[in-house]
Design a protein around this motif. Structure first.
Motif, short mmCIF file in Angstrom:
data_model
loop_
_atom_site.label_atom_id
_atom_site.label_comp_id
_atom_site.label_asym_id
_atom_site.label_seq_id
_atom_site.Cartn_x
_atom_site.Cartn_y
_atom_site.Cartn_z
N UNK A 177 0.86 -1.19 0.00
CA UNK A 177 0.00 0.00 0.00
C UNK A 177 0.89 1.23 0.00
N UNK A 178 0.42 2.27 -0.68
CA UNK A 178 1.18 3.51 -0.85
C UNK A 178 0.89 4.43 0.33
N UNK A 179 1.94 4.87 1.01
CA UNK A 179 1.75 5.77 2.14
C UNK A 179 1.16 5.07 3.34
N UNK A 180 0.87 5.87 4.36
CA UNK A 180 0.35 5.30 5.60
C UNK A 180 -1.10 4.87 5.48
N UNK A 181 -1.86 5.57 4.63
CA UNK A 181 -3.30 5.31 4.55
C UNK A 181 -3.72 4.78 3.18
N UNK A 182 -2.76 4.25 2.42
CA UNK A 182 -3.10 3.76 1.08
C UNK A 182 -3.89 2.46 1.12
N UNK A 183 -4.52 2.17 0.01
CA UNK A 183 -5.33 0.96 -0.10
C UNK A 183 -4.44 -0.26 -0.28
N UNK A 184 -4.75 -1.33 0.45
CA UNK A 184 -3.99 -2.56 0.34
C UNK A 184 -4.20 -3.19 -1.05
N UNK A 185 -3.07 -3.56 -1.69
CA UNK A 185 -3.13 -4.21 -2.99
C UNK A 185 -2.40 -5.54 -2.90
N UNK A 186 -3.09 -6.66 -3.12
CA UNK A 186 -2.41 -7.97 -3.03
C UNK A 186 -1.61 -8.24 -4.29
N UNK A 187 -0.62 -9.11 -4.17
CA UNK A 187 0.20 -9.48 -5.31
C UNK A 187 0.91 -10.79 -5.07
N UNK A 188 1.52 -11.32 -6.15
CA UNK A 188 2.28 -12.56 -6.07
C UNK A 188 3.67 -12.31 -6.63
N UNK A 189 4.61 -13.05 -6.09
CA UNK A 189 6.00 -12.92 -6.55
C UNK A 189 6.09 -13.32 -8.02
N UNK A 190 6.93 -12.58 -8.76
CA UNK A 190 7.25 -12.82 -10.17
C UNK A 190 6.05 -12.57 -11.10
N UNK A 191 4.95 -12.02 -10.55
CA UNK A 191 3.82 -11.64 -11.38
C UNK A 191 3.77 -10.11 -11.48
#
Length: 777
Positions: free
Chosen positions: A159-173
């Motif tokens: 997430x960007x900054x202290x109050x950014x929205x959580x964004x899930x991800x996977x390694x190598x993607x």
């Protein structure tokens, strides 16, 4: 003058040395603040050391030397003499944004990795839990912390900054975050420490350039040896070492390349200029050839002189005709306004007929003026003369107008002729001028051409003969000890600063403290004896009968001493009236009066205490008062007798008369004879009469009571009364000429040197150890 001498004689002498007792009192009264200052300043120093990141510096040494072998040919080098400016020029090169851009291009600083600690955040370098590769369509998330949290070995969230929205991800993607395409690669060899999280920052190029410029330092070591020290600072020692290594390696290649590029650019520019000059010189040569063929000569000075002479002649004619036109216009204006005057120059420039008519007209004007003296304007002779003048004036006006028209046409013809000659003048001399100008430029280009040819040869020889020789004398060092913060220095500065601030604090309090602190302060008063000292006591509340409740205390012994000292003032036993006074309230006047009366009563003397402070009646006294509506104020107005107002104390021989109701005129009550009668009547029944007067620094009632007293005791309170009160006492004594006054110091701290021998009377008690430290002598 006598009053001034007495005041000077009674004034206290200023102490020229530091008052140690006063200083000790300040320490004892403000030790909590001093401890607090010491704790706060040293806490700030500790927090500065604790919460400031370590800064490391890696440094290297480079030797700069350029061998000029071209001088062996005997040709002076065209390059700058770098014996003076070599080091400064190289330093500017090292610190230039252009050079640092090369460093950024060959370094991997686009992404910075950080670990989130419990106190401070640390940058991870070459050992990161993951590696980020990105392609940015915009820079909206640049220079902003992007927090990373690993969910398992395959997944994570950012997430960007202290109050950014959580964004899930996977390694190598691929992961798209605010227009930036990211790919995360996990580092299986990373060993996790005690950090609580991670974040990374995508750095913009401008930020990185500013970062390098801010932390890079290049400075000369030895001007004669041409050595330069290059240093780089960073919070991570490995990063500082790696960046400085990169700067050193790129600098050697870049510097040589830039110097060769500079020489090549100079030679190319000179060659290009030589070609341009050759073309211009060829054009001039063609011009000179054509000019000679067309004009058969190149000397046109004779024709130029003739033309100039003709133009000058026409200018003279133009001036003369213009002047004539102006004169004609002036004469015409004079005819219209009947104010004709013909000057000699104007007469000479006019034709004879016109000049004759104007002369005749002037004469007619004169005759008309003479007729005015003999005839009226309506007579026939005068009108006849007026008619002749009008006829002649009209004729002369038309002649002048015709002359003006003729002269104007002639002036136009002269102007046309002059324009024709000027055109010829422009055509004829312009050829000569153009020829001279071209010849001058041709010579300048010829000299410039030869100069550039020589410079080109020198540049080429210099380029062939210059051999760059840059040596790294000391490679980049690996910093092990931070250069800041200097913990020992910060701690020492904090301790010294706290001591200095404490001393400053004490010094300010010392200078601002204008209170009486020792017996010596009032002993300096001349001709006014000191009756004694009453020490302070934690048992006293200022309004109790201390000599009865605590007979073995230091305070009670002090009052016994006061009673004994009073015997020396009353050697014959006739002085029965004792006035107790002070400058302001709060100095313990009533406490002294109450306990002095009590200690006298204990010696089998009959004592009465009068409260004369009718403006502020006493409360909470250890005296039982049956009726507050009776007292001194009602006695002085004959409403009650003093026997009706008596109040008993805890001592059998000690009586008390309260002040009574607040009267509107307490000063007048003490001035009338009733007060003196009251004192005289009490003398018949009591051994001592103690008058508790109002503060003399506030009202005049106390002065009136002191005048009726046999002995006046003036109270000063330690650490409360100001030294200015001594001046007030001097003024009172001088103005009222008191000779029966004595002073007393009340509430003096009963510790150390100020106990004055009373310590063995006080019951032993335990005191806090800090107070023992600051109160010990």
């Amino acid at each position: 003058m006598e009053t001034q001498r007495q005041t000077s004689h009674l004034s206290p002498q200023a102490s020229e040395t530091i008052d140690l007792t006063k200083l000790k009192t300040i320490f004892r009264g403000n030790w909590i603040w001093m401890v607090l200052i010491l704790a706060v300043i040293n806490s700030i120093a500790y927090l500065t050391v604790r919460y400031t990141k370590n800064l490391y510096e890696s440094s290297s040494e480079v030797k700069l030397d350029i061998k000029k072998e071209a001088t062996e040919f005997g040709i002076k080098s065209a390059m700058e003499d770098q014996s003076v400016n070599l080091i400064s020029g190289e330093i500017e090169l090292i610190e230039s944004r252009l050079f640092l851009s090369r460093v950024l291009d060959s370094s991997h600083l686009n992404v910075s990795y950080f670990s989130v600690g419990r106190v401070l955040n640390d940058e991870l370098f070459n050992n990161t839990p993951f590696v980020v590769r990105y392609v940015a369509a915009n820079e909206s998330v640049f220079n902003v912390p992007i927090y990373f949290e690993e969910l398992n070995e395959h997944e994570f969230s950012v997430h960007v900054g202290d109050n950014g929205k959580e964004t899930p991800g996977r390694y190598n993607d691929h992961l798209t975050l605010s227009g930036v395409d990211l790919v995360f690669e996990r580092n299986p060899n990373f060993a996790k420490g005690d950090e609580i999280g991670y974040f990374f920052v995508l750095n913009s190029r401008e930020y990185l350039l500013d970062y390098l410029l801010r932390n890079l330092t290049a400075e000369p070591l030895n001007l004669n040896a041409n050595t330069v020290r290059i240093a780089f600072k960073d919070n991570n020692p490995f990063k500082a070492h790696a960046i400085l290594n990169k700067i050193d390696s790129i600098y050697l290649n870049y510097s040589n390349e830039q110097k060769n590029l500079a020489n090549k650019q100079k030679i190319d520019w000179v060659s290009h200029e030589l070609v341009n000059i050759e073309r211009k010189m060829e054009d001039y040569e063609d011009y000179f050839e054509n000019f000679t063929l067309q004009n058969k000569t190149n000397d046109l000075d004779a024709d130029l002189k003739i033309t100039v002479a003709a133009i000058n002649k026409l200018d003279s004619q133009r001036y003369e005709i213009s002047q004539r036109i102006v004169d004609a216009a002036t004469l015409m204006d004079g005819l219209r306004s009947d104010n004709l005057f013909v000057s000699l120059s104007q007469r000479n420039s006019l034709p004879p007929s016109v000049s004759k008519n104007l002369e005749q007209l002037e004469n007619l004007f004169l005759d008309q003026e003479k007729l005015k003296l003999s005839y009226n304007e309506v007579t026939f002779a005068y009108r006849q003369r007026q008619k002749e003048i009008e006829t002649l004036k009209e004729k002369a006006y038309h002649q002048l107008d015709e002359l003006k028209t003729v002269w104007t046409k002639r002036l136009q013809e002269i102007n046309k002729k002059k324009l024709r000659l000027e055109h010829e003048f422009v055509n004829i001399p312009d050829k000569s001028t153009q020829f001279s100008k071209n010849l001058r430029f041709y010579k300048l280009y010829e000299q410039f051409y030869l100069s550039l040819m020589q410079s080109k040869s020198e540049f080429e020889i210099a380029q062939a003969g210059s051999i760059p020789d840059f040596k790294i004398l000391s490679p980049a060092t690996m910093p092990h000890t931070p250069i800041s913060p200097n913990r020992m220095m910060v701690t020492a500065v904090g301790f010294v600063a706290s001591i200095i601030l404490i001393l400053f604090f004490v010094g300010v309090l010392y200078l601002l403290n204008n209170k009486i602190t020792t017996l010596q302060d009032i002993e300096r008063i001349h001709n006014i004896p000191v009756l004694g000292v009453v020490p302070s006591s934690r048992h006293s509340n200022g309004q109790d009968l201390h000599v009865k409740d605590h007979p073995k205390s230091m305070v009670s012994e002090a009052f016994r001493t006061l009673r004994t000292n009073l015997d020396y003032f009353n050697a014959h036993g006739k002085k029965k009236v004792i006035a107790i006074s002070s400058t302001v309230s709060g100095e313990g006047k009533s406490f002294i009066a109450l306990n002095l009366g009590g200690v006298m009563a204990l010696s089998k003397k009959k004592v009465i205490l009068l409260d004369l402070d009718m403006r502020k009646p006493k409360v909470n006294l250890p005296v039982k008062i049956d009726d507050n509506s009776k007292g001194v104020s009602t006695i002085l107005i004959r409403k009650n007798t003093w026997q009706e107002c008596l109040a008993s104390t805890a001592l059998s021989n000690f009586d008390y008369i309260p002040s009574g109701p607040h009267p509107p005129n307490p000063s007048e009550l003490l001035l009338n004879g009733e007060f003196e009668d009251l004192v005289n009547d009490l003398k018949q029944h009591y051994d001592y009469i103690i008058l508790d007067t109002p503060p003399v620094g506030l009202v005049t009632d106390g002065i009136m009571a002191m005048k009726r007293a046999d002995i006046s005791i003036y109270i000063f309170r330690a650490d409360y009364s100001k030294k200015d009160f001594i001046t007030n006492l001097n003024r009172i004594v001088t103005i009222n000429k008191f000779s029966n006054i004595t002073t007393l110091l009340n509430a003096l701290p009963s510790t150390g040197e100020q106990s004055y021998g009373y310590g063995y009377y006080e019951e032993p008690t335990r005191r806090p150890w800090l107070k023992k430290i600051f109160s010990s002598s």
